[in-house]
Design an enzyme around this catalytic site. Sequence first.
Site, PDB file in Angstrom:
ATOM      1  N   LEU A  45      41.265  52.038  35.557  1.00  9.29           N
ATOM      2  CA  LEU A  45      40.811  51.938  37.387  1.00  9.29           C
ATOM      3  C   LEU A  45      41.388  51.715  38.319  1.00  9.29           C
ATOM      4  O   LEU A  45      41.562  52.323  39.105  1.00  9.29           O
ATOM      5  CB  LEU A  45      39.186  51.209  37.780  1.00  9.29           C
ATOM      6  CG  LEU A  45      38.288  51.922  36.661  1.00  9.29           C
ATOM      7  CD1 LEU A  45      37.347  50.681  36.817  1.00  9.29           C
ATOM      8  CD2 LEU A  45      37.742  53.018  37.174  1.00  9.29           C
ATOM      9  N   ARG A  76      45.335  38.546  29.972  1.00  6.55           N
ATOM     10  CA  ARG A  76      45.063  40.018  30.551  1.00  6.55           C
ATOM     11  C   ARG A  76      45.424  39.827  32.093  1.00  6.55           C
ATOM     12  O   ARG A  76      46.102  41.181  32.720  1.00  6.55           O
ATOM     13  CB  ARG A  76      43.831  40.829  29.633  1.00  6.55           C
ATOM     14  CG  ARG A  76      43.635  40.934  28.854  1.00  6.55           C
ATOM     15  CD  ARG A  76      42.627  41.509  28.025  1.00  6.55           C
ATOM     16  NE  ARG A  76      42.076  42.422  29.062  1.00  6.55           N
ATOM     17  CZ  ARG A  76      42.322  43.795  29.356  1.00  6.55           C
ATOM     18  NH1 ARG A  76      43.564  44.179  28.483  1.00  6.55           N
ATOM     19  NH2 ARG A  76      41.978  44.455  30.472  1.00  6.55           N
ATOM     20  N   PRO A  95      39.994  48.342  29.568  1.00  8.77           N
ATOM     21  CA  PRO A  95      40.626  49.606  29.718  1.00  8.77           C
ATOM     22  C   PRO A  95      41.179  49.168  31.182  1.00  8.77           C
ATOM     23  O   PRO A  95      40.695  48.511  31.769  1.00  8.77           O
ATOM     24  CB  PRO A  95      39.943  50.840  30.026  1.00  8.77           C
ATOM     25  CG  PRO A  95      38.625  50.283  29.596  1.00  8.77           C
ATOM     26  CD  PRO A  95      38.885  48.536  29.053  1.00  8.77           C
ATOM     27  N   VAL A  96      42.691  49.662  31.296  1.00  5.84           N
ATOM     28  CA  VAL A  96      43.019  49.503  32.966  1.00  5.84           C
ATOM     29  C   VAL A  96      43.074  50.242  34.141  1.00  5.84           C
ATOM     30  O   VAL A  96      43.264  50.691  35.091  1.00  5.84           O
ATOM     31  CB  VAL A  96      44.009  48.535  32.926  1.00  5.84           C
ATOM     32  CG1 VAL A  96      44.231  46.706  32.918  1.00  5.84           C
ATOM     33  CG2 VAL A  96      45.468  49.181  32.494  1.00  5.84           C
ATOM     34  N   ARG A 129      42.196  27.404  27.907  1.00  5.46           N
ATOM     35  CA  ARG A 129      41.927  28.104  29.123  1.00  5.46           C
ATOM     36  C   ARG A 129      41.140  28.438  30.219  1.00  5.46           C
ATOM     37  O   ARG A 129      41.209  29.152  31.660  1.00  5.46           O
ATOM     38  CB  ARG A 129      41.961  29.718  28.595  1.00  5.46           C
ATOM     39  CG  ARG A 129      43.255  30.105  27.262  1.00  5.46           C
ATOM     40  CD  ARG A 129      43.174  31.408  27.238  1.00  5.46           C
ATOM     41  NE  ARG A 129      42.924  32.543  28.355  1.00  5.46           N
ATOM     42  CZ  ARG A 129      41.601  33.512  28.339  1.00  5.46           C
ATOM     43  NH1 ARG A 129      41.420  33.845  26.849  1.00  5.46           N
ATOM     44  NH2 ARG A 129      41.992  34.375  28.885  1.00  5.46           N
ATOM     45  N   ILE A 164      28.617  44.388  29.484  1.00  7.93           N
ATOM     46  CA  ILE A 164      29.511  44.819  30.811  1.00  7.93           C
ATOM     47  C   ILE A 164      30.487  44.558  29.004  1.00  7.93           C
ATOM     48  O   ILE A 164      31.335  46.111  29.194  1.00  7.93           O
ATOM     49  CB  ILE A 164      29.875  43.297  30.952  1.00  7.93           C
ATOM     50  CG1 ILE A 164      28.803  42.612  32.027  1.00  7.93           C
ATOM     51  CG2 ILE A 164      31.097  43.301  31.750  1.00  7.93           C
ATOM     52  CD1 ILE A 164      29.059  43.567  33.538  1.00  7.93           C
ATOM     53  N   ASP A 192      29.662  35.803  32.114  1.00  9.29           N
ATOM     54  CA  ASP A 192      30.755  35.057  31.850  1.00  9.29           C
ATOM     55  C   ASP A 192      29.725  33.426  31.223  1.00  9.29           C
ATOM     56  O   ASP A 192      29.835  32.163  30.941  1.00  9.29           O
ATOM     57  CB  ASP A 192      31.498  34.281  32.499  1.00  9.29           C
ATOM     58  CG  ASP A 192      33.021  35.088  32.248  1.00  9.29           C
ATOM     59  OD1 ASP A 192      32.923  35.578  31.841  1.00  9.29           O
ATOM     60  OD2 ASP A 192      33.641  35.098  33.533  1.00  9.29           O
ATOM     61  N   LYS A 252      38.858  28.879  37.770  1.00 10.66           N
ATOM     62  CA  LYS A 252      40.046  30.194  37.045  1.00 10.66           C
ATOM     63  C   LYS A 252      40.374  31.497  37.682  1.00 10.66           C
ATOM     64  O   LYS A 252      41.172  32.210  38.140  1.00 10.66           O
ATOM     65  CB  LYS A 252      39.951  29.553  36.038  1.00 10.66           C
ATOM     66  CG  LYS A 252      40.667  30.884  35.018  1.00 10.66           C
ATOM     67  CD  LYS A 252      40.118  30.432  33.757  1.00 10.66           C
ATOM     68  CE  LYS A 252      39.482  31.887  32.994  1.00 10.66           C
ATOM     69  NZ  LYS A 252      39.601  33.087  33.110  1.00 10.66           N
TER      70      LYS A 252
HETATM   71  C1  UD1 Z   1      37.088  39.676  34.995  1.00 11.76           C
HETATM   72  C2  UD1 Z   1      36.743  37.879  35.007  1.00 11.76           C
HETATM   73  C3  UD1 Z   1      36.014  38.093  33.169  1.00 11.76           C
HETATM   74  C4  UD1 Z   1      34.709  38.260  33.812  1.00 11.76           C
HETATM   75  C5  UD1 Z   1      34.625  40.056  33.924  1.00 11.76           C
HETATM   76  C6  UD1 Z   1      33.118  40.378  34.032  1.00 11.76           C
HETATM   77  C7  UD1 Z   1      38.504  36.655  35.775  1.00 11.76           C
HETATM   78  C8  UD1 Z   1      40.275  36.271  35.266  1.00 11.76           C
HETATM   79  N1  UD1 Z   1      38.009  37.521  34.248  1.00 11.76           N
HETATM   80  O1  UD1 Z   1      37.550  40.404  34.245  1.00 11.76           O
HETATM   81  O2  UD1 Z   1      35.718  36.433  33.546  1.00 11.76           O
HETATM   82  O3  UD1 Z   1      33.536  38.311  32.150  1.00 11.76           O
HETATM   83  O4  UD1 Z   1      35.227  40.195  35.451  1.00 11.76           O
HETATM   84  O5  UD1 Z   1      32.614  39.789  35.164  1.00 11.76           O
HETATM   85  O6  UD1 Z   1      38.498  36.891  36.320  1.00 11.76           O
HETATM   86  N2  UD1 Z   1      37.101  48.893  33.112  1.00 11.76           N
HETATM   87  C9  UD1 Z   1      36.791  50.321  32.779  1.00 11.76           C
HETATM   88  N3  UD1 Z   1      37.978  49.862  33.008  1.00 11.76           N
HETATM   89  C10 UD1 Z   1      39.256  49.534  33.742  1.00 11.76           C
HETATM   90  C11 UD1 Z   1      38.248  48.283  34.107  1.00 11.76           C
HETATM   91  C12 UD1 Z   1      37.127  47.798  33.481  1.00 11.76           C
HETATM   92  O7  UD1 Z   1      36.667  50.562  31.690  1.00 11.76           O
HETATM   93  O8  UD1 Z   1      40.214  49.766  34.983  1.00 11.76           O
HETATM   94  C13 UD1 Z   1      35.698  47.801  32.450  1.00 11.76           C
HETATM   95  C14 UD1 Z   1      35.251  46.900  30.887  1.00 11.76           C
HETATM   96  O9  UD1 Z   1      36.258  47.351  29.793  1.00 11.76           O
HETATM   97  C15 UD1 Z   1      34.424  46.300  31.686  1.00 11.76           C
HETATM   98  C16 UD1 Z   1      34.028  45.783  33.042  1.00 11.76           C
HETATM   99  O10 UD1 Z   1      34.763  47.315  33.309  1.00 11.76           O
HETATM  100  O11 UD1 Z   1      33.664  47.157  30.299  1.00 11.76           O
HETATM  101  C17 UD1 Z   1      33.763  45.264  33.850  1.00 11.76           C
HETATM  102  O12 UD1 Z   1      35.300  44.633  33.261  1.00 11.76           O
HETATM  103  P1  UD1 Z   1      36.146  43.498  34.406  1.00 11.76           P
HETATM  104  O13 UD1 Z   1      35.168  43.325  35.683  1.00 11.76           O
HETATM  105  O14 UD1 Z   1      37.270  44.580  35.381  1.00 11.76           O
HETATM  106  O15 UD1 Z   1      36.886  42.366  34.309  1.00 11.76           O
HETATM  107  P2  UD1 Z   1      37.941  41.633  34.167  1.00 11.76           P
HETATM  108  O16 UD1 Z   1      38.969  41.646  35.176  1.00 11.76           O
HETATM  109  O17 UD1 Z   1      38.748  41.747  33.434  1.00 11.76           O
END
Ligand code: UD1
Length: 420
Positions: free
Chosen positions: A126, A93, A123-124, A399, A329, A307, A22
């Site tokens: 980054l 998301r 958050p997004v 999902r 995480i 995960d 996925k």
């Molecule tokens: C992806 C996976 C999810 C997995 C996660 C961590 C997909 C669709 N989802 O989620 O299954 O659990 O990786 O391995 O691939 N963060 C920030 N700012 C940002 C982006 C992230 O602070 O702009 C933080 C998040 O809050 C979190 C950490 O970074 O604490 C890791 O998140 P991230 O690796 O981005 O997870 P996803 O890509 O959303």
Amino acid sequence: MEKLKIQGGGPLKGEVWISGSKNAALPILSATLLSEGLATVSNLPHLQDVTTTIELLGSLGVTVSIDDKLQLEVDNSTLHSVTAPYELVKTMRASILVLGPLLSRYGEANVSFPGGCAIGSRPVDLHLRGLEAMGATIEIDEGYIKARSSGRLVGCHILMDVVSVGATENLMMAAVLAEGQTVIENAAREPEIVDLANCLNAWGADIQGIGSARLVINGVEKITGGHFKVMPDRIETGTYLAAAVATRGKVKVTQTDPSSLEAVLLKLEEAGAQITQGEDWIELDMQGKRPKAVNIKTAPYPAFPTDMQAQVTAINAVAEGTGVVIETIFENRLMQVQELNRMGATITVEGNTALVTGVERLNAAPVMASDLRASAALVIAALVADGETTVERIYHIDRGYECIEEKMQLLGAKIKRVTN
Ligand code: UD1
């Protein structure tokens, strides 16, 4: 509303195949937006999140069809919109992954701002900061991220202060069509990112350092498209193996990739499993023994994946001894604990740490799935509980797990889906 009814019983035994990943499929489907020619993708899992992504591509005007080999064919010459609407983003998301490709290829993108979700605020920042560094202007207007670029994005140096899977993917996809070279430092290294990078390169991109924390992306004029086969799902693999450990069973998973699961396999061995593996299969045998509790701490790849945390918590719930589970995480990802305790588990939570003291058996109870992986933990717990457990809100499971009841039945589980 659909529910799963699970009668706890003996060990899981048998063989099950693993579906396409996925978390690799979602970015690869988003990457098709970069392509000038036809892009075909195979080994896609039949999952709600994949359907949502296809719907999202459709809402942009992209023509998506299935060819005679059951591959998805994506033709974006018919694209007429660059807006990912709230109705779709709110259900998934990962829709944010169309932001980089749309902006890079079409010079603009409007993506509904993804909110928090059950497992944390997510958050997004980054993603947005990286795109701005490549020359995009970004504003948040009426709940939408509106990104614009006059001309091509420009390659640059990006240092990520937090390791993020999604941000690495979005920025890598944006950078492949940027002018010049982009370097992403402290990039995430998850196997799904490697799969996406290999896909992009197969379609004409120039990405170096694949699998390392330093990605070097030399921008190209165009992505031509082509074919790509999605990697096997390492989390689905780990979940069936975890279920085998908890139920003291013997299970072989096929069509998988053992190399993507090293940290998980180490822990399952520590829990008492005998593991043998070939190029694309893993066999796990508990020899009828009760698992031993293990300590885990989640962290970015190659460390133990968040995960798989909930599933190992479920193993610990019925293991011999006490296991410490530390989630680093996501801030709210121990939600399975309350439900497991309702089934007789003895777990205490302090901040991001769960202390799990194993009990011999759990008791069936009506439980509620709260997120995707927490729901997998509840299914595992139900398999080792006395009586019939009902798991509600199983749309979370759908999902991420293709045909979960059929696959579990193959292994001898007494599980059925019922509709209210
Ligand atoms: C992806 C996976 C999810 C997995 C996660 C961590 C997909 C669709 N989802 O989620 O299954 O659990 O990786 O391995 O691939 N963060 C920030 N700012 C940002 C982006 C992230 O602070 O702009 C933080 C998040 O809050 C979190 C950490 O970074 O604490 C890791 O998140 P991230 O690796 O981005 O997870 P996803 O890509 O959303």
